[in-house]
Design an enzyme around this catalytic site. Sequence first.
Site, PDB file in Angstrom:
ATOM      1  N   GLY A  84      -4.215  -4.246   6.193  1.00  0.00           N
ATOM      2  CA  GLY A  84      -3.220  -3.795   7.065  1.00  0.00           C
ATOM      3  C   GLY A  84      -3.452  -2.516   7.800  1.00  0.00           C
ATOM      4  O   GLY A  84      -4.409  -1.709   7.248  1.00  0.00           O
ATOM      5  N   GLU A 111     -10.813   0.484  -3.609  1.00  0.00           N
ATOM      6  CA  GLU A 111     -11.056   0.265  -2.326  1.00  0.00           C
ATOM      7  C   GLU A 111     -11.752   1.431  -1.724  1.00  0.00           C
ATOM      8  O   GLU A 111     -11.264   2.589  -1.858  1.00  0.00           O
ATOM      9  CB  GLU A 111      -9.747  -0.333  -1.797  1.00  0.00           C
ATOM     10  CG  GLU A 111     -10.119  -0.653  -0.287  1.00  0.00           C
ATOM     11  CD  GLU A 111      -8.750  -1.006   0.416  1.00  0.00           C
ATOM     12  OE1 GLU A 111      -7.683  -1.164  -0.321  1.00  0.00           O
ATOM     13  OE2 GLU A 111      -8.817  -1.022   1.688  1.00  0.00           O
ATOM     14  N   LYS A 162      -1.054  -0.936  -4.401  1.00  0.00           N
ATOM     15  CA  LYS A 162      -2.167  -0.289  -4.257  1.00  0.00           C
ATOM     16  C   LYS A 162      -1.721   1.363  -3.998  1.00  0.00           C
ATOM     17  O   LYS A 162      -0.860   1.448  -3.164  1.00  0.00           O
ATOM     18  CB  LYS A 162      -2.720  -0.917  -2.913  1.00  0.00           C
ATOM     19  CG  LYS A 162      -3.581   0.062  -2.008  1.00  0.00           C
ATOM     20  CD  LYS A 162      -4.458  -0.785  -1.093  1.00  0.00           C
ATOM     21  CE  LYS A 162      -4.597   0.023   0.106  1.00  0.00           C
ATOM     22  NZ  LYS A 162      -5.296  -0.929   1.265  1.00  0.00           N
ATOM     23  N   ASP A 209     -13.730  -1.908   2.635  1.00  0.00           N
ATOM     24  CA  ASP A 209     -12.581  -1.981   3.748  1.00  0.00           C
ATOM     25  C   ASP A 209     -13.693  -1.443   4.866  1.00  0.00           C
ATOM     26  O   ASP A 209     -14.105  -2.220   5.704  1.00  0.00           O
ATOM     27  CB  ASP A 209     -11.526  -1.372   3.484  1.00  0.00           C
ATOM     28  CG  ASP A 209     -10.477  -1.151   4.699  1.00  0.00           C
ATOM     29  OD1 ASP A 209     -11.000  -1.749   5.715  1.00  0.00           O
ATOM     30  OD2 ASP A 209      -9.408  -0.471   4.434  1.00  0.00           O
ATOM     31  N   ASP A 230      -6.951   2.804  -3.139  1.00  0.00           N
ATOM     32  CA  ASP A 230      -7.821   2.824  -1.799  1.00  0.00           C
ATOM     33  C   ASP A 230      -8.028   4.232  -1.728  1.00  0.00           C
ATOM     34  O   ASP A 230      -7.244   5.081  -1.582  1.00  0.00           O
ATOM     35  CB  ASP A 230      -6.671   2.391  -0.898  1.00  0.00           C
ATOM     36  CG  ASP A 230      -7.887   2.268   0.228  1.00  0.00           C
ATOM     37  OD1 ASP A 230      -8.842   2.513   0.279  1.00  0.00           O
ATOM     38  OD2 ASP A 230      -7.194   1.743   1.369  1.00  0.00           O
ATOM     39  N   SER A 250       0.762  -1.455  -0.039  1.00  0.00           N
ATOM     40  CA  SER A 250       0.038  -0.152   0.173  1.00  0.00           C
ATOM     41  C   SER A 250       0.843   1.166  -0.132  1.00  0.00           C
ATOM     42  O   SER A 250       1.653   1.407   0.872  1.00  0.00           O
ATOM     43  CB  SER A 250      -0.926  -0.033   1.322  1.00  0.00           C
ATOM     44  OG  SER A 250      -1.721   1.161   1.280  1.00  0.00           O
ATOM     45  N   LYS A 279      -2.875   4.952  -2.703  1.00  0.00           N
ATOM     46  CA  LYS A 279      -3.864   5.801  -2.060  1.00  0.00           C
ATOM     47  C   LYS A 279      -4.229   7.083  -3.167  1.00  0.00           C
ATOM     48  O   LYS A 279      -3.462   7.450  -3.592  1.00  0.00           O
ATOM     49  CB  LYS A 279      -3.415   6.137  -0.814  1.00  0.00           C
ATOM     50  CG  LYS A 279      -3.056   5.197   0.252  1.00  0.00           C
ATOM     51  CD  LYS A 279      -4.323   4.681   0.907  1.00  0.00           C
ATOM     52  CE  LYS A 279      -3.910   3.699   2.205  1.00  0.00           C
ATOM     53  NZ  LYS A 279      -5.166   3.213   2.747  1.00  0.00           N
ATOM     54  N   LYS A 311      -9.661  -6.988   7.604  1.00  0.00           N
ATOM     55  CA  LYS A 311      -8.569  -6.773   8.674  1.00  0.00           C
ATOM     56  C   LYS A 311      -9.032  -7.430  10.043  1.00  0.00           C
ATOM     57  O   LYS A 311     -10.253  -7.009  10.443  1.00  0.00           O
ATOM     58  CB  LYS A 311      -8.653  -5.353   8.862  1.00  0.00           C
ATOM     59  CG  LYS A 311      -7.946  -4.689   7.503  1.00  0.00           C
ATOM     60  CD  LYS A 311      -7.784  -2.990   7.934  1.00  0.00           C
ATOM     61  CE  LYS A 311      -7.307  -2.843   6.562  1.00  0.00           C
ATOM     62  NZ  LYS A 311      -7.492  -1.001   6.586  1.00  0.00           N
TER      63      LYS A 311
HETATM   64  O1  OSB Z   1      -7.376   1.481   4.403  1.00  0.00           O
HETATM   65  O2  OSB Z   1      -6.182  -0.121   4.196  1.00  0.00           O
HETATM   66  C1  OSB Z   1      -6.276   1.006   4.538  1.00  0.00           C
HETATM   67  C2  OSB Z   1      -3.115   1.987   6.752  1.00  0.00           C
HETATM   68  C3  OSB Z   1      -4.048   2.710   7.689  1.00  0.00           C
HETATM   69  C4  OSB Z   1      -5.146   2.875   7.915  1.00  0.00           C
HETATM   70  C5  OSB Z   1      -6.211   2.386   6.794  1.00  0.00           C
HETATM   71  C6  OSB Z   1      -5.375   1.714   5.780  1.00  0.00           C
HETATM   72  C7  OSB Z   1      -4.007   1.465   5.599  1.00  0.00           C
HETATM   73  C8  OSB Z   1      -3.450   0.879   4.553  1.00  0.00           C
HETATM   74  C9  OSB Z   1      -2.027   0.317   4.868  1.00  0.00           C
HETATM   75  O3  OSB Z   1      -3.783   1.043   3.611  1.00  0.00           O
HETATM   76  C10 OSB Z   1      -1.913  -1.099   5.194  1.00  0.00           C
HETATM   77  C11 OSB Z   1      -0.565  -1.280   5.596  1.00  0.00           C
HETATM   78  O4  OSB Z   1       0.400  -1.358   5.034  1.00  0.00           O
HETATM   79  O5  OSB Z   1      -0.416  -1.869   6.825  1.00  0.00           O
HETATM   80 MG    MG Z   2      -8.523   0.388   2.883  1.00  0.00          MG
END
Ligand code: OSB
Ligand code: MG
Length: 373
Positions: free
Chosen positions: A294, A217, A165, A242, A192, A139, A167, A266
């Site tokens: 995560g 996402e 992925k 999510d 995402d 991510s 953001k 998660k």
């Molecule tokens: O939306 O998946 C998410 C991190 C913090 C809060 C929300 C998210 C995330 C990530 C990172 O996308 C996932 C990771 O590397 O742990």
């Molecule tokens: Mg997410």
Amino acid sequence: MKIKSIQLRRLHLPMKEPFRTSFGVESEKDVILVEVQTEAGAVGFSECVTSSEPLYSEETNGTAWHMIRDFFAPKVLDTEFHTPAELLTVGDKLHSFKGNRMAKAAVEMALWDAYANETQIPLHQLIGGEKTEIAVGISVGIQPTTDALVKKVNGYLQQGFQRIKVKVKPGYDLEPLAALRREFGDIPLMVDANSAYRLKDLSHLREFDGFGLMMMEQPLANDDLVDHARLQKELQTPICLDESIHSAEDARKAIELGACRIINVKVGRIGGFAEALRIHGVCQDAGIPLWCGGMLETGIGRLHNVALTTLPGFTLPGDTAPSARYFEQDLIEPEVVFSRPGFLPVEDVLGVASRLRMERVEKWQVDAETVNK
Ligand code: OSB
Ligand code: MG
């Protein structure tokens, strides 16, 4: 297994680099650890996936500490669990307390971890996992410039991550995606949005279809299913939920409504391993692929995420990167590392306490409290 005592710890662990999403930036890992001791001398650990501020969900480290100390931990102190089937009922003991699933999950996961330690059966086996290694993607947080993003992604592809992925948020979406496709061609790519868009952005969101993404996402609100269903009807790109999925019931309703075609699980968000197994069942029956998300976890949560991902319904690469992604030095040794590029090994972890470096926990600890009944 009889639960003798429960401790809470709060740590401020430095991160290698800040992680930026549509809702904010995290520059330090502010984390609650739950430690369970059993009468037989076994130890279980978990980490709570709440953060300092209520930006991803309503829960925070402050609310989780309060919930665990005053309600959830006292409920399980002195109780006994003799089989994995009995561990599946931890959630029932907490069921009369509404919401706060991250805090509940932390307690539930520490009990599973203690059970693995007490019985010397690895967690992935206890939950019925099958894989011997798991495929992972990465991510990538919002970067200051598109050039910086391209450079980052290049590095991650070199390391072997199985999918990228990105953001996104309004004003940082189509242009970075176009740059990535230009630079790297047909790589497995997804976005995402962490709830940064609304249904009124439909014509803009349609433009994402041009990039052949694996999925989009959580484009819409964190508490929405209905608008996601309307959006999914208008898009070719599969929607992955999510934030909107808190339970197996949510998963069932989302699938029934057509609000998503993929779900990000998660375990720390949805109340623990038992609920994750229920979501897994619902999604397997409906043919909905899963992957493990995560929350910037330390090695403790990372090992638990690896265990979860061994379930057969987790067919898409997850977000569980090696420890070195976020931390100069993780709390565990050996750290989580690739077995080969893009894959994490599934090791027989007999409770994460066996991997924990307590001197590192103590080094970063800022608060601790023992829970009383
Ligand atoms: O939306 O998946 C998410 C991190 C913090 C809060 C929300 C998210 C995330 C990530 C990172 O996308 C996932 C990771 O590397 O742990
Ligand atoms: Mg997410």
